[in-house]
Design an enzyme around this catalytic site. Structure first.
Site, mmCIF file in Angstrom:
data_model
loop_
_atom_site.group_PDB
_atom_site.id
_atom_site.type_symbol
_atom_site.label_atom_id
_atom_site.label_comp_id
_atom_site.label_asym_id
_atom_site.label_seq_id
_atom_site.Cartn_x
_atom_site.Cartn_y
_atom_site.Cartn_z
ATOM 1 N N GLU A 49 35.575 13.586 -26.080
ATOM 2 C CA GLU A 49 34.933 13.981 -24.826
ATOM 3 C C GLU A 49 35.467 15.347 -24.081
ATOM 4 O OE1 GLU A 49 32.238 12.613 -23.689
ATOM 5 O OE2 GLU A 49 31.983 13.372 -21.752
ATOM 6 N N ASP A 50 36.951 15.231 -24.041
ATOM 7 C CA ASP A 50 37.509 16.318 -23.243
ATOM 8 C C ASP A 50 38.134 17.320 -23.819
ATOM 9 O OD1 ASP A 50 36.656 14.521 -21.032
ATOM 10 O OD2 ASP A 50 38.490 13.717 -20.640
ATOM 11 N N ASP A 91 34.588 -23.225 4.437
ATOM 12 C CA ASP A 91 35.109 -24.597 4.599
ATOM 13 C C ASP A 91 34.855 -25.515 3.159
ATOM 14 O OD1 ASP A 91 35.335 -24.739 7.325
ATOM 15 O OD2 ASP A 91 33.391 -25.509 8.034
#
Ligand code: MN
Length: 708
Positions: free
Chosen positions: A76-77, A260
């Site tokens: 991708e990079d 509670d």
């Protein structure tokens, strides 16, 4: 110390020295590839893939997955390609990295709430290997943990995407630890103020709860000890922040109502003990009716198993208890990923990915045998048994189709009208044939034309029931309306030549006849006539008889012949013995079930057939006929080099299309070429024949009028 060292420590716990060394090589490769890049935090980029790998190592994922995690942003990079990774680290690692890259490339920029579910499914569908999803989830988890370094707008976009896409996927795969972290991080980014207020309220409430919690815990432990029921873990638990927020919003519960509730988890050795412990604590505090759930016998759709019960605790507070085995507890946290975690405990050698598949299949079987929610099959199955695909309309809507679907299937999935009217399509903006098989993620645009009609040939490649029945229905209604039109013409023609022409047709008699023929309406009768199943002149005779009229003796045809254009549709066919073309004298023959078959008037097969005159219909051609018509030509040709080529080019030169050609030897020197050619009309045919005659090797050329 390298960034690899802490990861290495984790890997050494469950992988061999050789495997860790291989992983180290991929680390060096990734470090080199990303050496120019920095994270927004200012840290070297390699810290991100290492952190991703570390998350996976904590779940004991196999060596290939860890390597792929270290390399997951490389394609991708950087300018490194899949092929390079394949050569360096093998096919398995390269495929995993490629899968992660593809998921990264899906843009989730704008989508409606309703679309999110489809995106989730699409992500799963696009992934053949579940490990790709695990890497992607770990990648996203680290990005979420370090989100504060990005610009606010980007933070918010990623946070929303995480809440809408990634948290539900983690949930679906039973990975609750991931889901909880995704949700809390996403929530705090998207709504920092609400997060802060809620967090403080919880802190305050926790102080008040402490005492009661301790009382209940003590009572539970004491009772289990007395009953000699061994447990491995008994802990108080709290809902995570985001789920409290959702509960308040969705169910309009007040904060105090939610807080509670006192919740505990009891983990025991085996299933028998689960039910025993359940009995013991039901004996301690009364159970709230209809709040008991046995997810051991009927697991949740993501494989989650546990016993759930709610008790009336001391001071009337509700106490929620979960009881499960160690294995179930593990699956509750890591879901599908727990199968890698088990490796160290169970016999090795077995491929964990395969085991994960087996687990899925087991769960599927449980699901099927108990008949509970099919959601799991719908959703998780798609990634391991991909049989669905997801494509986009040009507007960005997602259409779900079975695997193998074509453009036409898509058209019918969008709308029947779109299916019927499609003439061409664009896939990712490029023109593609209608029979193209689609792949997930493609954008499909259907081009329709107003006059377009569903084509019977489509039945050869469509796979969805919807397309199939759409086409069939279209053809059927079309054939019916064409039959009715032809039938009406034929009946009117017969009527004009009958005694009924001067008399009013008795409606009652007509209806009687329709009934006698076992038909429901006049339209049905016209359809039967058009299809050639009923003969109009015979119908008229019966009517004459019933009305006691005498049929006129003259047999001459009074009405004009029916003129045709060749585009009448399915109830008009051209005979394949004589191949009539515009300009030829023609005659129609009614053929049962097929409507009108058009023959050349001189066709030999007509004489051979003989038969009833009411079967023959006078026809003529319209003035202007457009279209292509087939004819057979026979050419006697002198056998010499290139003779056939010259023949073909002469035909092409006269704009004739050769559909079929075969050659038979006549004697040593001569051959006969049988040609099927498509032409517009007789003039066009004459041009072609004269072009052929001009070839010097051609001895004779003639049109064949009947096959024999
Ligand atoms: Mn990444």
């Amino acid at each position: 110390m390298s960034y690899f060292t802490p990861l290495q420590r984790d890997l050494n716990k469950y992988l061999s020295k050789r495997q860790v060394e291989k992983i180290y090589q991929s680390y060096l490769f990734a470090e080199e590839a990303h050496s120019e890049q920095k994270r927004s935090s200012g840290q070297p980029y390699i810290t991100h893939p290492v952190a991703t790998a570390k998350i996976l190592a904590s779940m004991h994922l196999d060596g290939a997955t860890i390597m792929a995690a270290l390399l997951h942003d490389v394609i991708e990079d950087t300018d490194i390609e899949k092929e390079t990774l394949r050569k360096r680290f093998g096919r398995e690692v390269a495929e995993l990295v490629d899968g992660v890259t593809k998921l990264t490339q899906i843009e989730f920029e704008s989508y409606a709430e309703a679309q999110a579910e489809n995106f989730r499914k699409m992500m799963l569908a696009m992934t053949k290997d579940i490990r790709v999803i695990l890497i992607k989830l770990s990648d996203r988890l680290h990005n979420m943990r370090t989100l504060t370094h990005l610009k606010t707008r980007k933070q918010r976009r990623i946070a929303r995407e995480t809440l809408e896409i990634y948290a539900p996927i983690a949930n679906r795969l039973g990975m609750y630890a991931f889901m909880i972290e995704f949700e809390n991080l996403g929530f705090s980014t998207l709504y920092p103020e609400r997060y802060r207020v809620l967090e403080e309220s919880i802190k305050r409430a926790r102080g008040n709860r402490k005492e009661i919690l301790a009382v209940i815990e003590k009572a539970l432990k004491l009772r289990l000890k007395k009953a000699k029921a061994p447990y491995i873990k008994l802990v108080g638990r709290e809902k995570h922040l985001y789920s409290i927020y959702c509960k308040m919003r969705r169910k309009r519960h007040r904060f105090s109502e939610i807080m509670d509730v006192y919740a505990f988890r009891i983990v025991v050795e085996n299933v028998d003990l689960c039910y025993r412990v359940l009995g013991i604590i039901h004996n301690l505090y009364k159970p709230v009716p209809e709040r008991f759930k046995d997810f051991i016998a009927i697991p949740k759709s993501n494989g989650y198993q546990s016993l759930h019960t709610t008790l009336f605790g001391p001071y009337g507070v509700p106490v929620e208890i979960q009881i499960r085995t160690v294995d179930m507890d593990q699956i509750a946290n890591s879901g599908i990923a727990s199968h890698w975690l088990y490796k160290s405990r169970k016999r090795g050698s077995h491929d964990n990915h395969l085991r994960a598949r087996e687990w899925i299949e087991e769960v599927l079987q449980i699901q099927q045998s108990t008949g509970s929610s099919l959601e799991f099959i719908e959703n998780v199955k798609v990634d391991l048994f991909p049989d669905e695909l997801y494509v986009f309309t040009p507007q960005g809507d997602i259409v779900k189709l079975p695997k193998g679907s074509t453009v036409v299937d898509f058209g019918y999935a969008v709308h029947t009208e779109v299916g019927n009217g499609c003439i061409a399509a664009k896939i990712n903006r490029r023109l593609a044939p209608l029979s193209t098989v689609l792949r997930s993620g493609q954008t499909i645009e259907i081009i329709t034309a107003p006059g377009a009609r569903a084509n019977p040939n489509w039945l050869g490649f469509v796979i969805t029931g919807r397309a199939r029945s759409g086409i069939r229905h279209f053809l059927k209604t079309q054939k019916r309306s064409q039959s009715i039109t032809l039938g009406r013409y034929l009946l009117e023609k017969a009527l004009q030549e009958s005694a009924l022409v001067q008399k009013e047709l008795n409606k009652e008699v007509g209806n009687q006849l329709i009934e006698q023929l076992n038909l429901k309406s006049l339209e049905d009768l016209l359809e039967q006539i058009g299809l050639g199943n009923q003969m109009a002149p015979l119908i008229i005779r019966r009517l004459e008889n019933q009305m006691h009229l005498k049929h006129p003796s003259s047999q001459k045809s009074l009405s004009a012949p029916l003129s045709i254009t060749g585009t009448e549709g399915m109830v008009l066919n051209f005979a394949t013995c004589c191949y009539p073309i515009p300009g030829d004298p023609i005659i129609g023959v009614l053929s049962a079930g097929h409507g009108l078959v058009v023959h050349h008037s001189n066709c030999r097969s007509l004489a051979a057939a003989g038969g009833a005159p009411e079967k023959y219909i006078q026809l003529c051609w319209e003035e202007e006929v457009e279209g292509q018509f087939r004819i057979n030509l026979r050419v006697e040709i002198y056998d010499c080099r290139g003779a056939l080529a010259r023949l073909a080019s002469a035909i092409a030169g006269a704009e004739g299309d050769i559909i079929d050609i075969s050659v038979e030897k006549k004697d040593p020197d001569y051959s006969i070429a049988n040609l099927m050619i498509s032409v517009h009309n007789r003039v066009h045919l004459a041009n072609i024949i004269s072009a052929i005659r001009k070839i010097k090797d051609v001895v004779k050329v003639w049109r064949q009028r009947s096959a024999n």
